[in-house]
Design an enzyme around this catalytic site. Structure first.
Site, short mmCIF file in Angstrom:
data_model
loop_
_atom_site.label_atom_id
_atom_site.label_comp_id
_atom_site.label_asym_id
_atom_site.label_seq_id
_atom_site.Cartn_x
_atom_site.Cartn_y
_atom_site.Cartn_z
N TYR A 61 0.74 -1.42 0.03
CA TYR A 61 0.07 -0.11 0.14
C TYR A 61 0.88 1.10 0.01
CZ TYR A 61 -3.89 3.20 1.50
OH TYR A 61 -4.75 4.25 1.59
N LYS A 104 1.07 4.13 -3.08
CA LYS A 104 0.87 5.40 -2.79
C LYS A 104 2.08 6.40 -3.10
CE LYS A 104 -3.77 4.99 -1.54
NZ LYS A 104 -4.79 5.52 -2.60
P1 NDP Z 1 -13.62 2.42 1.37
O1 NDP Z 1 -13.23 1.09 1.29
O2 NDP Z 1 -14.56 3.05 2.30
O3 NDP Z 1 -14.19 2.87 -0.19
C1 NDP Z 1 -13.48 2.62 -1.43
C2 NDP Z 1 -14.16 2.73 -2.50
O4 NDP Z 1 -13.55 2.16 -3.57
C3 NDP Z 1 -15.46 1.75 -2.60
O5 NDP Z 1 -16.69 2.39 -2.85
C4 NDP Z 1 -14.89 0.59 -3.48
O6 NDP Z 1 -15.90 -0.19 -3.77
C5 NDP Z 1 -14.24 1.30 -4.43
N1 NDP Z 1 -13.31 0.58 -5.33
C6 NDP Z 1 -12.37 -0.14 -4.70
N2 NDP Z 1 -11.65 -1.02 -5.65
C7 NDP Z 1 -12.26 -0.59 -7.03
C8 NDP Z 1 -12.38 -1.24 -8.26
N3 NDP Z 1 -11.28 -2.09 -8.59
N4 NDP Z 1 -13.38 -0.55 -9.00
C9 NDP Z 1 -14.26 0.36 -8.84
N5 NDP Z 1 -14.39 0.79 -7.59
C10 NDP Z 1 -13.39 0.41 -6.67
O7 NDP Z 1 -12.31 3.38 1.31
P2 NDP Z 1 -11.91 4.98 1.65
O8 NDP Z 1 -13.08 5.78 1.50
O9 NDP Z 1 -11.43 5.02 3.16
O10 NDP Z 1 -10.79 5.21 0.67
C11 NDP Z 1 -10.89 6.09 -0.24
C12 NDP Z 1 -9.43 6.59 -0.87
O11 NDP Z 1 -8.99 7.25 0.17
C13 NDP Z 1 -8.51 5.39 -1.16
O12 NDP Z 1 -7.66 5.54 -2.24
C14 NDP Z 1 -7.59 5.34 0.19
O13 NDP Z 1 -6.55 4.50 -0.26
C15 NDP Z 1 -7.53 6.69 0.56
N6 NDP Z 1 -7.13 6.82 1.90
C16 NDP Z 1 -7.90 6.18 2.98
C17 NDP Z 1 -7.50 6.19 4.29
C18 NDP Z 1 -8.46 5.82 5.42
O14 NDP Z 1 -7.81 5.71 6.38
N7 NDP Z 1 -9.61 5.39 5.16
C19 NDP Z 1 -6.36 7.24 4.55
C20 NDP Z 1 -5.67 7.71 3.45
C21 NDP Z 1 -6.15 7.40 2.11
P3 NDP Z 1 -16.06 -1.84 -3.19
O15 NDP Z 1 -16.53 -1.42 -1.88
O16 NDP Z 1 -17.28 -2.13 -4.07
O17 NDP Z 1 -14.84 -2.38 -3.23
#
Ligand code: NDP
Length: 244
Positions: free
Chosen positions: A149, A153
Protein backbone atom coordinates in the site's frame (compact mmCIF):
# COMPACT_ATOMS: atom_id res chain seq x y z
CA UNK A 1 -15.39 30.24 1.77
CA UNK A 2 -18.17 29.24 -0.57
CA UNK A 3 -17.16 26.90 -3.39
CA UNK A 4 -19.65 26.37 -6.20
CA UNK A 5 -19.39 23.90 -9.07
CA UNK A 6 -22.45 24.90 -11.10
CA UNK A 7 -22.17 24.08 -14.79
CA UNK A 8 -19.28 21.66 -14.22
CA UNK A 9 -19.23 17.93 -14.71
CA UNK A 10 -17.31 15.78 -12.24
CA UNK A 11 -16.24 12.14 -12.24
CA UNK A 12 -15.61 10.54 -8.83
CA UNK A 13 -14.19 7.02 -8.65
CA UNK A 14 -14.77 4.73 -5.70
CA UNK A 15 -17.96 6.70 -5.08
CA UNK A 16 -19.84 3.83 -3.47
CA UNK A 17 -18.49 4.19 0.03
CA UNK A 18 -16.40 6.35 2.36
CA UNK A 19 -14.52 9.39 1.07
CA UNK A 20 -15.59 8.94 -2.56
CA UNK A 21 -19.28 8.73 -1.73
CA UNK A 22 -19.11 11.84 0.47
CA UNK A 23 -17.18 13.70 -2.26
CA UNK A 24 -19.78 12.80 -4.89
CA UNK A 25 -22.58 14.05 -2.64
CA UNK A 26 -20.71 17.27 -1.77
CA UNK A 27 -20.02 18.02 -5.44
CA UNK A 28 -23.67 17.42 -6.34
CA UNK A 29 -24.70 19.70 -3.48
CA UNK A 30 -22.31 22.33 -4.88
CA UNK A 31 -24.12 22.23 -8.22
CA UNK A 32 -21.89 19.88 -10.24
CA UNK A 33 -23.25 17.20 -12.52
CA UNK A 34 -21.69 14.13 -10.90
CA UNK A 35 -20.78 10.80 -12.45
CA UNK A 36 -20.21 8.24 -9.70
CA UNK A 37 -18.00 5.31 -10.64
CA UNK A 38 -17.64 2.18 -8.53
CA UNK A 39 -17.91 -1.59 -8.82
CA UNK A 40 -20.78 -2.49 -6.45
CA UNK A 41 -24.19 -1.81 -7.99
CA UNK A 42 -25.95 -1.82 -4.61
CA UNK A 43 -23.81 1.14 -3.49
CA UNK A 44 -24.77 3.06 -6.63
CA UNK A 45 -28.45 2.22 -6.09
CA UNK A 46 -28.38 3.64 -2.57
CA UNK A 47 -26.36 6.68 -3.69
CA UNK A 48 -28.93 7.55 -6.32
CA UNK A 49 -31.74 7.14 -3.83
CA UNK A 50 -29.90 9.67 -1.69
CA UNK A 51 -29.14 12.05 -4.59
CA UNK A 52 -31.14 11.32 -7.77
CA UNK A 53 -29.14 13.76 -9.96
CA UNK A 54 -25.99 11.61 -9.70
CA UNK A 55 -25.26 9.45 -12.74
CA UNK A 56 -24.01 5.93 -11.92
CA UNK A 57 -21.32 3.95 -13.72
CA UNK A 58 -20.66 0.42 -12.47
CA UNK A 59 -17.26 -0.98 -13.44
CA UNK A 60 -14.26 -2.71 -11.92
CA UNK A 61 -11.57 -0.07 -12.57
CA UNK A 62 -8.79 -2.64 -12.37
CA UNK A 63 -10.02 -3.88 -15.79
CA UNK A 64 -8.46 -1.52 -18.39
CA UNK A 65 -10.77 -2.45 -21.31
CA UNK A 66 -13.91 -2.49 -19.16
CA UNK A 67 -12.98 1.01 -17.95
CA UNK A 68 -12.64 2.22 -21.56
CA UNK A 69 -16.06 0.81 -22.39
CA UNK A 70 -17.74 2.16 -19.25
CA UNK A 71 -16.38 5.70 -19.65
CA UNK A 72 -16.53 6.07 -23.44
CA UNK A 73 -19.80 8.03 -23.32
CA UNK A 74 -19.01 9.98 -20.20
CA UNK A 75 -19.07 13.28 -22.11
CA UNK A 76 -17.15 16.47 -21.30
CA UNK A 77 -15.61 16.33 -17.85
CA UNK A 78 -14.20 19.32 -15.94
CA UNK A 79 -13.27 17.68 -12.64
CA UNK A 80 -11.91 14.25 -11.73
CA UNK A 81 -11.40 12.68 -8.32
CA UNK A 82 -9.30 9.51 -8.56
CA UNK A 83 -10.37 8.10 -5.21
CA UNK A 84 -10.96 4.35 -5.67
CA UNK A 85 -8.38 2.47 -3.66
CA UNK A 86 -7.45 -0.90 -2.26
CA UNK A 87 -5.56 -1.74 0.91
CA UNK A 88 -4.67 -4.97 2.65
CA UNK A 89 -2.33 -5.70 5.53
CA UNK A 90 0.48 -8.15 4.89
CA UNK A 91 3.96 -8.38 6.42
CA UNK A 92 6.63 -7.62 3.84
CA UNK A 93 8.04 -11.16 3.88
CA UNK A 94 4.58 -12.61 3.09
CA UNK A 95 3.57 -10.27 0.25
CA UNK A 96 2.05 -12.22 -2.65
CA UNK A 97 2.04 -11.52 -6.35
CA UNK A 98 -1.75 -11.33 -6.33
CA UNK A 99 -1.79 -8.74 -3.52
CA UNK A 100 0.81 -6.61 -5.30
CA UNK A 101 -1.02 -6.70 -8.65
CA UNK A 102 -4.42 -6.00 -7.10
CA UNK A 103 -3.14 -3.01 -5.16
CA UNK A 104 -1.13 -1.42 -7.98
CA UNK A 105 -3.85 -2.09 -10.56
CA UNK A 106 -6.36 0.05 -8.69
CA UNK A 107 -4.22 2.51 -6.70
CA UNK A 108 -1.89 3.42 -9.58
CA UNK A 109 -2.86 1.94 -12.96
CA UNK A 110 -6.59 2.72 -12.75
CA UNK A 111 -5.87 6.28 -11.57
CA UNK A 112 -3.55 6.76 -14.55
CA UNK A 113 -6.04 5.31 -17.01
CA UNK A 114 -9.13 7.18 -15.83
CA UNK A 115 -7.08 10.40 -15.88
CA UNK A 116 -5.92 9.64 -19.43
CA UNK A 117 -9.52 9.23 -20.59
CA UNK A 118 -10.70 12.40 -18.88
CA UNK A 119 -7.64 14.52 -19.76
CA UNK A 120 -7.82 13.57 -23.46
CA UNK A 121 -11.27 15.15 -23.54
CA UNK A 122 -10.14 18.23 -21.58
CA UNK A 123 -7.22 18.70 -23.97
CA UNK A 124 -9.40 18.26 -27.07
CA UNK A 125 -11.95 20.80 -25.85
CA UNK A 126 -9.26 23.25 -24.65
CA UNK A 127 -11.26 24.00 -21.55
CA UNK A 128 -8.77 22.86 -18.91
CA UNK A 129 -9.79 21.10 -15.75
CA UNK A 130 -8.76 19.90 -12.34
CA UNK A 131 -7.80 16.41 -11.19
CA UNK A 132 -7.33 15.28 -7.60
CA UNK A 133 -5.67 11.95 -6.82
CA UNK A 134 -6.51 10.55 -3.39
CA UNK A 135 -3.20 9.33 -2.03
CA UNK A 136 -2.31 8.78 1.64
CA UNK A 137 0.12 9.63 4.41
CA UNK A 138 1.33 6.11 3.63
CA UNK A 139 3.08 7.50 0.54
CA UNK A 140 5.57 9.32 2.74
CA UNK A 141 5.76 7.17 5.87
CA UNK A 142 6.68 3.57 6.55
CA UNK A 143 3.73 1.79 8.18
CA UNK A 144 4.10 -1.77 9.46
CA UNK A 145 2.42 -4.41 7.26
CA UNK A 146 1.67 -1.72 4.63
CA UNK A 147 4.58 -2.38 2.23
CA UNK A 148 2.49 -2.72 -0.92
CA UNK A 149 0.00 0.00 0.00
CA UNK A 150 2.80 2.46 0.93
CA UNK A 151 4.62 1.68 -2.32
CA UNK A 152 1.46 2.14 -4.39
CA UNK A 153 0.68 5.52 -2.83
CA UNK A 154 4.32 6.62 -3.27
CA UNK A 155 3.95 5.74 -6.94
CA UNK A 156 0.69 7.68 -7.10
CA UNK A 157 2.41 10.79 -5.69
CA UNK A 158 5.04 10.73 -8.43
CA UNK A 159 2.31 10.09 -11.01
CA UNK A 160 0.55 13.20 -9.71
CA UNK A 161 3.68 15.31 -10.18
CA UNK A 162 4.38 14.09 -13.73
CA UNK A 163 0.73 14.48 -14.72
CA UNK A 164 0.83 18.02 -13.32
CA UNK A 165 3.95 18.76 -15.38
CA UNK A 166 2.66 17.31 -18.64
CA UNK A 167 -0.96 18.50 -18.42
CA UNK A 168 -0.30 22.07 -17.25
CA UNK A 169 0.12 23.36 -20.85
CA UNK A 170 -3.53 22.37 -21.38
CA UNK A 171 -4.59 24.25 -18.20
CA UNK A 172 -5.27 20.96 -16.46
CA UNK A 173 -4.14 21.02 -12.84
CA UNK A 174 -3.31 17.80 -10.99
CA UNK A 175 -2.87 17.60 -7.23
CA UNK A 176 -3.11 14.97 -4.55
CA UNK A 177 -4.43 14.84 -1.02
CA UNK A 178 -2.72 12.61 1.51
CA UNK A 179 -4.88 11.94 4.56
CA UNK A 180 -4.06 10.24 7.80
CA UNK A 181 -6.41 7.51 8.99
CA UNK A 182 -10.13 8.06 8.36
CA UNK A 183 -12.47 5.52 9.94
CA UNK A 184 -14.17 4.34 6.74
CA UNK A 185 -14.44 0.68 5.80
CA UNK A 186 -10.79 0.80 4.72
CA UNK A 187 -9.70 2.72 7.81
CA UNK A 188 -11.41 0.27 10.14
CA UNK A 189 -9.63 -2.62 8.42
CA UNK A 190 -6.22 -1.20 9.37
CA UNK A 191 -6.82 0.73 12.55
CA UNK A 192 -9.67 -0.77 14.63
CA UNK A 193 -7.18 -2.32 17.06
CA UNK A 194 -7.13 0.22 19.95
CA UNK A 195 -3.44 -0.40 20.66
CA UNK A 196 -2.48 0.43 17.05
CA UNK A 197 -4.81 3.41 16.78
CA UNK A 198 -3.60 4.85 20.13
CA UNK A 199 -0.01 4.64 18.93
CA UNK A 200 -0.85 6.37 15.65
CA UNK A 201 -2.91 9.10 17.35
CA UNK A 202 0.00 9.75 19.74
CA UNK A 203 1.87 11.18 16.72
CA UNK A 204 -1.00 13.53 15.83
CA UNK A 205 -0.89 16.68 18.02
CA UNK A 206 -4.61 17.33 17.47
CA UNK A 207 -5.17 13.94 19.11
CA UNK A 208 -7.59 12.47 16.58
CA UNK A 209 -7.89 10.85 13.18
CA UNK A 210 -9.30 12.79 10.21
CA UNK A 211 -13.03 12.85 9.52
CA UNK A 212 -14.38 12.14 6.05
CA UNK A 213 -15.42 15.80 5.73
CA UNK A 214 -11.87 16.99 6.49
CA UNK A 215 -10.71 15.09 3.43
CA UNK A 216 -13.68 16.09 1.25
CA UNK A 217 -13.13 19.78 2.01
CA UNK A 218 -9.51 19.57 0.88
CA UNK A 219 -10.57 17.76 -2.30
CA UNK A 220 -13.17 20.45 -3.06
CA UNK A 221 -10.57 23.19 -2.57
CA UNK A 222 -8.10 21.54 -4.95
CA UNK A 223 -10.82 20.90 -7.54
CA UNK A 224 -12.02 24.48 -7.43
CA UNK A 225 -10.74 27.75 -8.88
CA UNK A 226 -9.82 28.78 -5.31
CA UNK A 227 -6.62 26.80 -5.90
CA UNK A 228 -6.13 28.04 -9.48
CA UNK A 229 -2.33 28.48 -9.07
CA UNK A 230 -1.77 25.23 -7.15
CA UNK A 231 -0.46 22.40 -9.32
CA UNK A 232 1.51 19.23 -8.59
CA UNK A 233 1.01 19.55 -4.85
CA UNK A 234 0.96 16.64 -2.41
CA UNK A 235 -1.33 18.02 0.30
CA UNK A 236 -1.21 16.31 3.70
CA UNK A 237 -4.47 16.12 5.65
CA UNK A 238 -2.84 14.57 8.66
CA UNK A 239 -1.50 16.97 11.33
CA UNK A 240 1.64 14.83 11.26
CA UNK A 241 4.06 17.53 12.39
CA UNK A 242 5.31 15.20 15.14
CA UNK A 243 5.41 12.02 13.06
CA UNK A 244 8.89 10.46 13.16
P1 NDP B 1 -13.60 2.64 1.25
O1 NDP B 1 -13.15 1.21 1.31
O2 NDP B 1 -14.59 3.12 2.25
O3 NDP B 1 -14.15 2.98 -0.21
C1 NDP B 1 -13.40 2.67 -1.35
C2 NDP B 1 -14.31 2.75 -2.57
O4 NDP B 1 -13.52 2.44 -3.73
C3 NDP B 1 -15.43 1.71 -2.49
O5 NDP B 1 -16.62 2.26 -3.00
C4 NDP B 1 -14.89 0.60 -3.38
O6 NDP B 1 -15.89 -0.24 -3.92
C5 NDP B 1 -14.21 1.41 -4.48
N1 NDP B 1 -13.30 0.57 -5.23
C6 NDP B 1 -12.28 -0.18 -4.75
N2 NDP B 1 -11.73 -0.90 -5.73
C7 NDP B 1 -12.41 -0.60 -6.87
C8 NDP B 1 -12.32 -1.05 -8.21
N3 NDP B 1 -11.42 -1.96 -8.58
N4 NDP B 1 -13.17 -0.54 -9.12
C9 NDP B 1 -14.10 0.38 -8.75
N5 NDP B 1 -14.24 0.83 -7.49
C10 NDP B 1 -13.40 0.33 -6.57
O7 NDP B 1 -12.24 3.47 1.34
P2 NDP B 1 -11.95 5.00 1.75
O8 NDP B 1 -13.09 5.86 1.45
O9 NDP B 1 -11.36 4.98 3.09
O10 NDP B 1 -10.74 5.29 0.74
C11 NDP B 1 -10.84 6.16 -0.37
C12 NDP B 1 -9.43 6.54 -0.79
O11 NDP B 1 -8.78 7.19 0.29
C13 NDP B 1 -8.54 5.35 -1.17
O12 NDP B 1 -7.77 5.67 -2.29
C14 NDP B 1 -7.67 5.17 0.06
O13 NDP B 1 -6.44 4.56 -0.25
C15 NDP B 1 -7.52 6.61 0.52
N6 NDP B 1 -7.16 6.78 1.91
C16 NDP B 1 -7.93 6.25 2.91
C17 NDP B 1 -7.57 6.40 4.22
C18 NDP B 1 -8.36 5.81 5.34
O14 NDP B 1 -7.82 5.71 6.47
N7 NDP B 1 -9.60 5.42 5.15
C19 NDP B 1 -6.37 7.17 4.60
C20 NDP B 1 -5.65 7.70 3.48
C21 NDP B 1 -6.04 7.51 2.19
P3 NDP B 1 -16.17 -1.70 -3.24
O15 NDP B 1 -16.48 -1.43 -1.80
O16 NDP B 1 -17.31 -2.20 -4.02
O17 NDP B 1 -14.90 -2.48 -3.40
Amino acid sequence: MEIAFSGQRAVVTGAGKGIGRATALALAQGGAEVIAVTRTQADLDSLILECPSIKPVCVDLSDWEATDAALKDVGPVDLLVNNAGFGMLQPFLEVTSDHFDKCFSINVKAALHVAQIVAQGMKARGTGGSIVNVSSQASQRALKDHAVYCASKGALDMLTKVMALELAPYQIRVNSINPTVVMTKMGRMGWSDPVKSKEMISHIPLGKFAEVDDVVNSILFLLSDKSAMTNGVILPVDDAVAMP
